[in-house]
Design a protein around this motif. Structure first.
Motif, PDB file in Angstrom:
ATOM      1  N   SER A  36       0.818  -1.219   0.000  1.00  2.00           N
ATOM      2  CA  SER A  36       0.000   0.000   0.000  1.00  2.00           C
ATOM      3  C   SER A  36       0.849   1.266   0.000  1.00  2.00           C
ATOM      4  N   ASN A  37       2.163   1.108   0.160  1.00  4.14           N
ATOM      5  CA  ASN A  37       3.103   2.241   0.122  1.00  4.14           C
ATOM      6  C   ASN A  37       2.740   3.331   1.126  1.00  4.14           C
ATOM      7  N   GLY A  38       2.193   2.931   2.259  1.00  2.00           N
ATOM      8  CA  GLY A  38       1.873   3.896   3.302  1.00  2.00           C
ATOM      9  C   GLY A  38       0.636   4.721   3.045  1.00  2.00           C
ATOM     10  N   GLY A  39      -0.084   4.435   1.948  1.00  2.00           N
ATOM     11  CA  GLY A  39      -1.285   5.196   1.632  1.00  2.00           C
ATOM     12  C   GLY A  39      -2.438   4.852   2.554  1.00  2.00           C
ATOM     13  N   GLN A  40      -3.384   5.779   2.652  1.00  2.00           N
ATOM     14  CA  GLN A  40      -4.552   5.557   3.490  1.00  2.00           C
ATOM     15  C   GLN A  40      -5.524   4.618   2.782  1.00  2.00           C
ATOM     16  N   VAL A  41      -6.024   3.628   3.511  1.00  2.00           N
ATOM     17  CA  VAL A  41      -6.947   2.650   2.954  1.00  2.00           C
ATOM     18  C   VAL A  41      -8.356   3.014   3.389  1.00  2.00           C
ATOM     19  N   VAL A  42      -9.267   3.088   2.418  1.00  2.83           N
ATOM     20  CA  VAL A  42     -10.660   3.422   2.709  1.00  2.83           C
ATOM     21  C   VAL A  42     -11.557   2.286   2.223  1.00  2.83           C
ATOM     22  N   GLU A  43     -12.679   2.120   2.892  1.00  2.73           N
ATOM     23  CA  GLU A  43     -13.636   1.079   2.526  1.00  2.73           C
ATOM     24  C   GLU A  43     -14.685   1.658   1.587  1.00  2.73           C
ATOM     25  N   LEU A  44     -14.844   1.021   0.414  1.00  2.00           N
ATOM     26  CA  LEU A  44     -15.830   1.468  -0.564  1.00  2.00           C
ATOM     27  C   LEU A  44     -17.194   0.834  -0.323  1.00  2.00           C
ATOM     28  N   ALA A  45     -17.204  -0.441   0.017  1.00  2.00           N
ATOM     29  CA  ALA A  45     -18.468  -1.157   0.235  1.00  2.00           C
ATOM     30  C   ALA A  45     -18.178  -2.388   1.069  1.00  2.00           C
ATOM     31  N   HIS A  46     -19.201  -2.912   1.731  1.00  2.00           N
ATOM     32  CA  HIS A  46     -19.031  -4.135   2.502  1.00  2.00           C
ATOM     33  C   HIS A  46     -20.357  -4.885   2.587  1.00  2.00           C
ATOM     34  N   ILE A  47     -20.241  -6.184   2.864  1.00  2.00           N
ATOM     35  CA  ILE A  47     -21.400  -7.063   3.043  1.00  2.00           C
ATOM     36  C   ILE A  47     -21.203  -7.788   4.365  1.00  2.00           C
ATOM     37  N   ALA A  48     -22.120  -7.624   5.289  1.00  2.00           N
ATOM     38  CA  ALA A  48     -22.037  -8.322   6.578  1.00  2.00           C
ATOM     39  C   ALA A  48     -22.373  -9.796   6.386  1.00  2.00           C
ATOM     40  N   ASN A  49     -21.624 -10.670   7.082  1.00  2.00           N
ATOM     41  CA  ASN A  49     -21.786 -12.110   6.925  1.00  2.00           C
ATOM     42  C   ASN A  49     -22.273 -12.797   8.188  1.00  2.00           C
ATOM     43  N   GLY A  50     -22.862 -12.078   9.098  1.00  2.00           N
ATOM     44  CA  GLY A  50     -23.340 -12.707  10.322  1.00  2.00           C
ATOM     45  C   GLY A  50     -23.444 -11.702  11.446  1.00  2.00           C
ATOM     46  N   HIS A  51     -23.692 -12.230  12.647  1.00  2.00           N
ATOM     47  CA  HIS A  51     -23.882 -11.367  13.811  1.00  2.00           C
ATOM     48  C   HIS A  51     -22.579 -10.716  14.251  1.00  2.00           C
ATOM     49  N   ASP A  52     -21.460 -11.419  14.123  1.00  2.00           N
ATOM     50  CA  ASP A  52     -20.170 -10.861  14.521  1.00  2.00           C
ATOM     51  C   ASP A  52     -19.728  -9.833  13.490  1.00  2.00           C
ATOM     52  N   THR A  53     -19.350  -8.642  13.966  1.00  2.00           N
ATOM     53  CA  THR A  53     -18.925  -7.586  13.040  1.00  2.00           C
ATOM     54  C   THR A  53     -17.651  -7.944  12.296  1.00  2.00           C
ATOM     55  N   GLY A  54     -16.893  -8.924  12.806  1.00  3.30           N
ATOM     56  CA  GLY A  54     -15.668  -9.329  12.116  1.00  3.30           C
ATOM     57  C   GLY A  54     -15.920 -10.174  10.894  1.00  3.30           C
ATOM     58  N   ASN A  55     -17.131 -10.680  10.714  1.00  7.16           N
ATOM     59  CA  ASN A  55     -17.452 -11.499   9.548  1.00  7.16           C
ATOM     60  C   ASN A  55     -18.042 -10.610   8.457  1.00  7.16           C
ATOM     61  N   LEU A  93     -14.721  -4.162   0.186  1.00  8.00           N
ATOM     62  CA  LEU A  93     -14.046  -3.671  -1.013  1.00  8.00           C
ATOM     63  C   LEU A  93     -13.264  -2.429  -0.609  1.00  8.00           C
ATOM     64  N   LEU A  94     -11.924  -2.498  -0.730  1.00  6.89           N
ATOM     65  CA  LEU A  94     -11.047  -1.437  -0.228  1.00  6.89           C
ATOM     66  C   LEU A  94     -10.319  -0.755  -1.378  1.00  6.89           C
ATOM     67  N   ARG A  95      -9.955   0.488  -1.154  1.00  3.54           N
ATOM     68  CA  ARG A  95      -9.152   1.237  -2.115  1.00  3.54           C
ATOM     69  C   ARG A  95      -8.023   1.938  -1.374  1.00  3.54           C
ATOM     70  N   VAL A  96      -6.843   1.919  -2.001  1.00  2.00           N
ATOM     71  CA  VAL A  96      -5.667   2.561  -1.419  1.00  2.00           C
ATOM     72  C   VAL A  96      -5.482   3.923  -2.077  1.00  2.00           C
ATOM     73  N   ASN A  97      -5.539   4.972  -1.283  1.00  2.00           N
ATOM     74  CA  ASN A  97      -5.290   6.322  -1.791  1.00  2.00           C
ATOM     75  C   ASN A  97      -3.786   6.553  -1.843  1.00  2.00           C
ATOM     76  N   THR A  98      -3.228   6.433  -3.032  1.00  2.00           N
ATOM     77  CA  THR A  98      -1.789   6.557  -3.199  1.00  2.00           C
ATOM     78  C   THR A  98      -1.488   7.468  -4.369  1.00  2.00           C
ATOM     79  N   GLN A  99      -0.274   8.020  -4.383  1.00  2.00           N
ATOM     80  CA  GLN A  99       0.161   8.887  -5.468  1.00  2.00           C
ATOM     81  C   GLN A  99       0.669   8.101  -6.671  1.00  2.00           C
ATOM     82  N   ASP A 100       0.838   6.806  -6.491  1.00  2.00           N
ATOM     83  CA  ASP A 100       1.349   5.961  -7.573  1.00  2.00           C
ATOM     84  C   ASP A 100       0.248   5.760  -8.608  1.00  2.00           C
ATOM     85  N   SER A 101       0.446   6.294  -9.819  1.00  2.00           N
ATOM     86  CA  SER A 101      -0.572   6.188 -10.867  1.00  2.00           C
ATOM     87  C   SER A 101      -0.756   4.760 -11.352  1.00  2.00           C
TER      88      SER A 101
END
Length: 727
Positions: free
Chosen positions: A584-603, A607-615
């Motif tokens: 990720s080259n130290g870039g900030q990672v943001v969540e674009l979308a997610h789907i919950a898979n159960g009662h536990d929030t860890g499941n 879909l993540l995107r890395v905000n980086t200067q690398d084109s």
């Protein structure tokens, strides 16, 4: 075959259809038109046909014939839904009709046509297989006849081809009986004057106890199995690698299956006297009480063999009929428990049971059971699976190894009656009582994992039940339709949710298969800066699910002085990803979308995107799935091309998206009292495409680069753990 779409004929829907001796005059023309549109049917296009002519002689109005070709998006959406649910109910058809702007009857007829088409293709495939097998048998029969004509008698040297066929059969049968008599005579002399031994031909665990056999509830079966064991002698291939090819062998397996099913039922329903509380959170079988309760179980336990037996129960969100279907389909079973089963095969179907409900079905199977680390050897078992309906709302599925019919051999792992009792509960829930009873030689487990394996968490009943419960919640989430539209970041598109979860499921299965010590994996041990890293290479050619070229996999395992839940939360969070993810080259990672898979929030699937200067990384996003239960956790991710992911989010086919998953397996380092206060076991695994040409040779620099990458990742995680930045 197309169906008449009577959307505008109310009389035909309210009155039963009555056959008439005459065919309507337009019928022949309509059938010819339908015959000419077979290509449209194969393409999934719906043809709307006018209703039959009115039976009332006063009705002379006929509607003009209409043809309706579905759009590509409509067909794609229905294809995706068909793969998940081939038999939609009225509610699902109405929802599809609203989404696709079609009449519910059009939806109904499309699914009917599609099921007919799939059935025809399946039957055609089976016919081709049967024809090929028939041709093979005919050719083999001709070779045997040719060899028989030129064969010579072993006693007189004459040509046996000069005999009649009946005479040849009688002589062959005579020689077989003579050899059998000689073999039995030798066995009688060998055991003359000795106490009767079991068919195992090996000492029992307790020499003072009477030998165990199969006569529990099956009459005089003990004497029969004793005779069978002595007749077979040292034939180690019986039922091990050879198929069960005759009624004699099949009857033996069926009798053992009945005994195994009775034992499993008694163990599942037994009171606390047979079971003791275990340190891993499940019940442990009291071996002394077991020997008293089942003195005539399925064979003795040889000396020096380790026994693992546990019981655990839970309520899962899945209909019991679907659970039975999943257990009796080897592919669904392996996919459901992909973290435990590295490979599974169906060798033979002994009984198919009653159609669609598997009552009385039995199958010969084999499987490799693993821990997600290359440091723990797999356990491979060859067993028979029985399925029986115990009552209207209860089923029993039992596995038992057939190695006990080998008098002088013992595999490294053998399943005594193991399996589950499934009971129906209201609202689509089921209760599971799981029994895991295994005998095995004490394999060389790495010192790092001995505590985890010995605690029973690695292969015990609790891990099976926990994994099943988590996967049932995942399937329920995939089929959910009542998603709040205002939820931030939650993917609400039904087709997109299903496609994204299918892609994530394939990613998880690929990771679990590649990270373990399966016999399909050939790991090479390397030492990089004092750390042991295991490396292997694979060549990917014409695989739509993987990029073409040479793939290098690297994995290592280590101990961390933090609870497994803390490490799992640190690894799955997008806020802390830049602390360990080198790519990720130290870039900030943001969540674009997610789907919950159960009662536990860890499941969840994210879909993540890395905000980086690398084109060069501007079009790259990350698909990640995290899952956790009481016995372990996973964080698995893979970079995905932006255009491919956009197609998936629109409901497109995810099978052609190339993935190379990497990730982590986090396990507790011992029994439950240590969980939360001790440390955890972390396995780090990477898969990287080092060359896009499959015929290229792997360079030493590629191995060094990947080894350094995994070493640097481990150092970053350890640094974050020690500094307390995981909070």
């Amino acid at each position: 075959m197309y169906h008449n779409n009577n959307t505008n004929s109310s009389n035909s829907q309210q009155q039963p259809h009555q056959s008439t001796p005459e065919i309507p005059p337009h019928r022949t023309t309509l059938e010819n038109d339908l015959e000419r549109n077979k290509d449209d049917e194969a393409a999934g296009n719906e043809i709307d046909v006018p209703p039959s002519s009115d039976q009332d002689p006063d009705s002379q109005m006929r509607k003009k014939q209409r043809y309706h070709r579905h759009s590509h998006d409509q067909i794609l959406e229905m294809e995706c839904f068909f793969k998940e649910c081939p038999h939609p109910d009225d509610r699902q058809r109405r929802e599809l009709s609203r989404e696709l702007k079609l009449n519910p009857l059009q939806i109904k007829f499309w699914f009917q046509n599609k099921r007919t088409q799939v059935k025809s293709l399946h039957e055609r495939h089976e016919n081709n297989l049967l024809k090929a097998e028939n041709d093979k048998l005919i050719a083999e029969n001709m070779r045997y006849k040719e060899a028989l004509l030129h064969a010579s008698c072993p006693r007189c040297g004459g040509l046996t081809g000069e005999m009649s066929f009946d005479e040849q059969q009688l002589r062959a049968e005579n020689m077989r009986i003579r050899e059998e008599i000689e073999k039995m005579s030798a066995k009688i002399q060998r055991f003359d004057g000795k106490p009767g031994s079991s068919y195992y031909n090996m000492p029992s665990q307790n020499q003072m106890m009477p030998p165990k056999s199969l006569d529990q509830g099956v009459g005089n079966y003990r004497a029969q199995t004793h005779m069978i064991g002595e007749m077979l002698g040292d034939n180690n291939e019986f039922l091990g690698t050879l198929p069960i090819s005759n009624d004699f062998e099949k009857n033996i397996v069926m009798e053992i299956g009945n005994v195994a099913m009775k034992e499993l039922t008694n163990l599942a329903m037994a009171e606390k006297t047979l079971w003791l509380p275990g340190s891993c959170g499940c019940e442990i079988l009291d071996q002394d009480e077991y020997l008293r309760s089942f003195p005539k179980g399925i064979g003795p336990t040889p000396l020096g063999i380790k026994i693992e037996a546990s019981r655990h129960s839970a309520v899962v969100i899945m209909d019991y009929n679907k659970l039975v279907e999943m257990f009796m389909d080897v592919n669904q079973w392996a996919n459901m428990f992909c973290g435990i089963i590295s490979r599974a095969w169906l060798h033979q179907v002994l009984e198919i049971g009653l159609t669609e409900i598997f009552d009385g079905a039995s199958q010969v199977m084999s499987a490799e059971f693993q821990v997600p680390s290359p440091l723990v050897p797999v356990r491979d078992d060859y067993f028979v699976r029985f399925c029986k309906r115990r009552s209207v709302e209860s089923w029993i599925i039992v596995d038992f190894s057939v190695d006990q019919l080998r008098p002088s051999s013992f595999t490294k792992s053998r399943r005594r009656p193991s399996g589950c009792v499934i009971t129906e509960l209201p609202n689509g829930y089921s209760k599971i009582v799981w029994i895991e009873h295994v005998e095995l030689e004490d394999n060389e487990v790495h010192e790092l994992y001995k505590s985890y394996v010995n605690s029973g968490l690695a292969f015990g009943a609790k891990r099976w039940v926990a994994s099943l419960g988590r996967q049932c919640e995942r399937l329920a989430s995939a089929m959910a339709t009542n998603i709040p539209p205002a939820s931030i970041g939650v993917l609400t598109n039904g087709g997109g949710r299903r496609s994204m979860m299918r892609l994530s499921e394939r990613m998880m299965m690929s990771f679990c298969t590649a990270v373990g010590a399966s016999t399909a994996n050939t790991w090479t041990l390397l030492t990089v800066a004092g750390e042991d890293v295991r490396v292997m290479t694979r060549k990917s050619v014409d695989d739509p699910g993987r990029p073409s070229g040479i793939v290098l996999s690297a994995a290592t395992s280590l101990w961390l002085p933090l609870p497994s839940t803390t490490v799992f939360s640190f690894l799955r969070s997008e806020n802390s990803r830049n602390q360990w993810d080198i790519l990720s080259n130290g870039g900030q990672v943001v969540e674009l979308a997610h789907i919950a898979n159960g009662h536990d929030t860890g499941n969840c699937v994210s879909l993540l995107r890395v905000n980086t200067q690398d084109s060069s990384q501007s079009n790259m996003i990350i698909l990640q799935e995290s899952c956790t239960d009481a016995t372990g956790s996973f964080v698995v991710y893979a970079p995905v091309d932006l255009m491919s992911m956009n197609a998936v989010l629109k409901g497109g086919n995810p099978d052609c998206v190339a993935l190379l998953p990497s990730g982590f397996a986090v396990l507790p380092d011992g029994p439950e009292p240590m969980v939360g206060s001790g440390g955890c076991l972390l396995t780090v695994a990477f898969q990287i495409l080092v060359d896009s040409v499959p015929t290229s040779k792997l360079s030493a620099s590629s191995v060094t680069t990947v080894s350094s990458l995994i070493k640097c990742t481990v150092e970053r995680i350890q640094a974050a753990v020690c500094s307390g930045r995981t909070n």
